[in-house]
Motif scaffolding. Structure first.
Motif, PDB file in Angstrom:
ATOM      1  N   LEU A 116       1.053  -1.143  -0.022  1.00  0.00           N
ATOM      2  CA  LEU A 116      -0.146  -0.105  -0.052  1.00  0.00           C
ATOM      3  C   LEU A 116       1.020   1.210  -0.003  1.00  0.00           C
ATOM      4  CD1 LEU A 116      -2.566  -1.084   2.555  1.00  0.00           C
ATOM      5  CD2 LEU A 116      -2.775  -1.074   0.147  1.00  0.00           C
ATOM      6  N   THR A 117       0.426   2.226  -0.498  1.00  0.00           N
ATOM      7  CA  THR A 117       0.997   3.478  -0.608  1.00  0.00           C
ATOM      8  C   THR A 117       1.368   4.144   1.094  1.00  0.00           C
ATOM      9  OG1 THR A 117      -0.724   4.963  -0.643  1.00  0.00           O
ATOM     10  CG2 THR A 117       0.032   4.377  -2.683  1.00  0.00           C
ATOM     11  N   GLN A 118       2.341   4.915   1.205  1.00  0.00           N
ATOM     12  CA  GLN A 118       2.553   5.524   2.468  1.00  0.00           C
ATOM     13  C   GLN A 118       1.132   6.278   3.077  1.00  0.00           C
ATOM     14  OE1 GLN A 118       5.279   8.940   3.688  1.00  0.00           O
ATOM     15  NE2 GLN A 118       6.405   7.222   3.726  1.00  0.00           N
ATOM     16  N   ALA A 119       0.466   6.917   2.394  1.00  0.00           N
ATOM     17  CA  ALA A 119      -0.831   7.570   2.702  1.00  0.00           C
ATOM     18  C   ALA A 119      -1.767   6.392   3.109  1.00  0.00           C
ATOM     19  CB  ALA A 119      -1.272   8.422   1.647  1.00  0.00           C
ATOM     20  N   GLU A 120      -1.835   5.249   2.416  1.00  0.00           N
ATOM     21  CA  GLU A 120      -2.970   4.108   2.660  1.00  0.00           C
ATOM     22  C   GLU A 120      -2.344   3.585   3.823  1.00  0.00           C
ATOM     23  OE1 GLU A 120      -4.054   3.209  -2.045  1.00  0.00           O
ATOM     24  OE2 GLU A 120      -2.374   2.244  -1.064  1.00  0.00           O
ATOM     25  N   ARG A 121      -1.191   3.316   4.194  1.00  0.00           N
ATOM     26  CA  ARG A 121      -0.871   2.515   5.469  1.00  0.00           C
ATOM     27  C   ARG A 121      -0.982   3.550   6.589  1.00  0.00           C
ATOM     28  NH1 ARG A 121       4.593   2.121   4.758  1.00  0.00           N
ATOM     29  NH2 ARG A 121       4.589   2.825   2.724  1.00  0.00           N
ATOM     30  N   ARG A 122      -0.712   4.799   6.392  1.00  0.00           N
ATOM     31  CA  ARG A 122      -1.154   5.702   7.368  1.00  0.00           C
ATOM     32  C   ARG A 122      -2.576   5.728   7.753  1.00  0.00           C
ATOM     33  NH1 ARG A 122       2.590  10.696   5.347  1.00  0.00           N
ATOM     34  NH2 ARG A 122       4.318   9.910   6.244  1.00  0.00           N
ATOM     35  N   SER A 123      -3.624   5.665   6.810  1.00  0.00           N
ATOM     36  CA  SER A 123      -5.091   5.592   6.867  1.00  0.00           C
ATOM     37  C   SER A 123      -5.391   4.308   7.866  1.00  0.00           C
ATOM     38  CB  SER A 123      -5.694   5.515   5.489  1.00  0.00           C
ATOM     39  OG  SER A 123      -7.002   5.354   5.892  1.00  0.00           O
ATOM     40  N   LEU A 124      -4.741   3.103   7.104  1.00  0.00           N
ATOM     41  CA  LEU A 124      -4.858   1.687   8.003  1.00  0.00           C
ATOM     42  C   LEU A 124      -4.518   1.975   9.533  1.00  0.00           C
ATOM     43  CD1 LEU A 124      -5.754  -1.374   7.566  1.00  0.00           C
ATOM     44  CD2 LEU A 124      -3.356  -1.272   6.836  1.00  0.00           C
ATOM     45  N   ALA A 125      -3.324   2.507   9.707  1.00  0.00           N
ATOM     46  CA  ALA A 125      -2.858   2.710  11.001  1.00  0.00           C
ATOM     47  C   ALA A 125      -3.796   3.429  11.952  1.00  0.00           C
ATOM     48  CB  ALA A 125      -1.541   3.224  11.028  1.00  0.00           C
ATOM     49  N   ASP A 126      -4.676   4.439  11.343  1.00  0.00           N
ATOM     50  CA  ASP A 126      -5.328   5.316  12.090  1.00  0.00           C
ATOM     51  C   ASP A 126      -6.621   4.395  12.307  1.00  0.00           C
ATOM     52  OD1 ASP A 126      -3.794   7.570  11.875  1.00  0.00           O
ATOM     53  OD2 ASP A 126      -4.705   8.296  10.269  1.00  0.00           O
ATOM     54  N   ARG A 127      -7.000   3.564  11.349  1.00  0.00           N
ATOM     55  CA  ARG A 127      -8.229   2.753  11.574  1.00  0.00           C
ATOM     56  C   ARG A 127      -8.214   1.665  12.430  1.00  0.00           C
ATOM     57  NH1 ARG A 127      -9.726   0.459   7.345  1.00  0.00           N
ATOM     58  NH2 ARG A 127      -7.926   1.028   5.807  1.00  0.00           N
ATOM     59  N   VAL A 128      -7.053   0.840  12.154  1.00  0.00           N
ATOM     60  CA  VAL A 128      -6.844  -0.373  13.057  1.00  0.00           C
ATOM     61  C   VAL A 128      -5.792  -0.253  14.100  1.00  0.00           C
ATOM     62  CG1 VAL A 128      -6.394  -2.770  12.908  1.00  0.00           C
ATOM     63  CG2 VAL A 128      -7.798  -1.339  10.986  1.00  0.00           C
ATOM     64  N   HIS A 129      -4.712  -0.055  13.693  1.00  0.00           N
ATOM     65  CA  HIS A 129      -3.433   0.035  14.752  1.00  0.00           C
ATOM     66  C   HIS A 129      -2.128   0.689  14.282  1.00  0.00           C
ATOM     67  CE1 HIS A 129      -0.508  -1.405  17.612  1.00  0.00           C
ATOM     68  NE2 HIS A 129      -1.447  -1.498  18.606  1.00  0.00           N
ATOM     69  N   PRO A 130      -1.566   1.595  15.182  1.00  0.00           N
ATOM     70  CA  PRO A 130      -0.411   2.293  14.502  1.00  0.00           C
ATOM     71  C   PRO A 130       0.680   1.148  14.053  1.00  0.00           C
ATOM     72  CG  PRO A 130      -1.138   3.130  16.752  1.00  0.00           C
ATOM     73  CD  PRO A 130      -1.968   1.792  16.307  1.00  0.00           C
ATOM     74  N   LEU A 131       0.800   0.249  14.327  1.00  0.00           N
ATOM     75  CA  LEU A 131       1.881  -0.635  13.735  1.00  0.00           C
ATOM     76  C   LEU A 131       1.790  -0.811  12.058  1.00  0.00           C
ATOM     77  CD1 LEU A 131       2.051  -3.610  16.580  1.00  0.00           C
ATOM     78  CD2 LEU A 131       4.092  -1.731  15.874  1.00  0.00           C
ATOM     79  N   PHE A 132       0.518  -0.658  11.935  1.00  0.00           N
ATOM     80  CA  PHE A 132       0.101  -1.053  10.191  1.00  0.00           C
ATOM     81  C   PHE A 132       0.907   0.152   9.493  1.00  0.00           C
ATOM     82  CE2 PHE A 132      -3.167  -3.774  11.157  1.00  0.00           C
ATOM     83  CZ  PHE A 132      -2.441  -5.131  10.486  1.00  0.00           C
ATOM     84  N   GLU A 133       1.695   1.226  10.204  1.00  0.00           N
ATOM     85  CA  GLU A 133       2.341   2.030   9.128  1.00  0.00           C
ATOM     86  C   GLU A 133       3.521   1.494   8.538  1.00  0.00           C
ATOM     87  OE1 GLU A 133       3.551   6.703   9.890  1.00  0.00           O
ATOM     88  OE2 GLU A 133       2.103   6.143  11.535  1.00  0.00           O
TER      89      GLU A 133
END
Length: 277
Positions: free
Chosen positions: A73-90
């Motif tokens: 995923l792009t960096q922005a997409e991983r940041r969004s995933l980190a916000d929604r699920v867990h910070p480790l997904f960055e």
């Protein structure tokens, strides 16, 4: 899919390089129709996949190699995933941090013989390169090889409730990070694995070897002599691979799709192989 995976014999020649052994394995695969073969290769970080891929490119006409790492995923997409699920997904790498929709679109294009552009991920910037920089495959491939560290990994529904393996997992106190990974493995990744005509797994002797190989890889990436990686960078690498530890250990213990398993020692020498059903 009508597949005859045993139409040609395959045997291990320990005098050959890993790349040559993999070339033998690829040539031994057969389909009952004239569709391109879709093969999948797993191997821990630093085990020697990149060197082996260069050998395969020389040996196998009509081969297209895809790296799972290029479908993050792009960096922005991983940041969004980190916000929604867990910070480790960055942090890229674990299940859930790949764009499986894009990967399936690329595979569909290649399997149909249509001209297809291949994504490129720039690890230095930790983001996907713009599509204008993606190479094109214009000729229909004969063999498509998808490689990556977690190819063929099986899910474990009990993992989110188990004790943390390391300091990174200790940050996942409620198990949300691990739960999301296991659901992804049971869903989108499982559907991706189902497309494979055959699997090959490069197996490290243990997880400590994986750490040593990743440290060596980091020295090479930075242009340093062996054993000269600064302590702070060694600590960074040791922490980084903790994101991969649970599933790497699972795969080494057999939690992976069936296929050819090639075992290597700590010096990356092939020491054995077996075919699981």
């Amino acid at each position: 899919m009508a597949i005859d995976l045993h139409a040609a014999s395959w045997s291990l020649d320990a005098m050959k390089t890993l790349g040559e052994i993999l070339s033998d394995w690829v040539r031994a695969q057969r389909r009952a129709d004239d569709q391109p073969l879709l093969l999948m290769l797993s191997g821990a970080q630093g085990i020697g996949k990149s060197t082996a891929m260069r050998q395969l490119a020389r040996d196998i006409p009509g081969l297209v190699t895809l790296g799972l790492d290029d479908f993050y995923l792009t960096q922005a997409e991983r940041r969004s995933l980190a916000d929604r699920v867990h910070p480790l997904f960055e942090t890229r790498g674990p299940p859930g941090t790949h764009d499986l929709t894009l990967l399936n679109q690329v595979l569909e294009g290649l399997l149909s013989g249509a001209p297809t552009s291949l994504p490129v991920f720039d690890k230095a910037s930790d983001d996907r390169c713009p599509p204008s920089d993606w190479p094109w495959v214009s000729e229909p491939p004969k063999v498509i090889l998808l490689e990556g560290w977690m190819i063929g990994a099986l899910p474990d529904a009990g993992a989110p409730m188990s004790a943390p393996l390391n300091a990174v997992e200790a940050q996942d106190e409620q198990g949300h990070w691990r739960s999301f990974q296991e659901r992804a493995l049971a869903d989108g990744y499982a559907k991706l694995w189902d497309l494979a005509d055959a699997f090959c797994h490069l197996c490290a002797p243990d997880f400590s070897a994986v750490l040593n190989w990743r440290l060596q890889q980091e020295e090479s990436n930075l242009g340093l002599l062996p054993g000269t990686l600064p302590d702070e960078r060694r600590l960074w690498v040791a922490r980084f691979i903790q994101h991969y530890e649970r599933i790497t250990r699972r795969m080494l213990a057999g939690g992976r799709r069936s296929g050819l398993a090639i075992h290597l020692d700590a010096q990356r020498r092939v020491v054995g192989a077996h075919q699981s059903s």
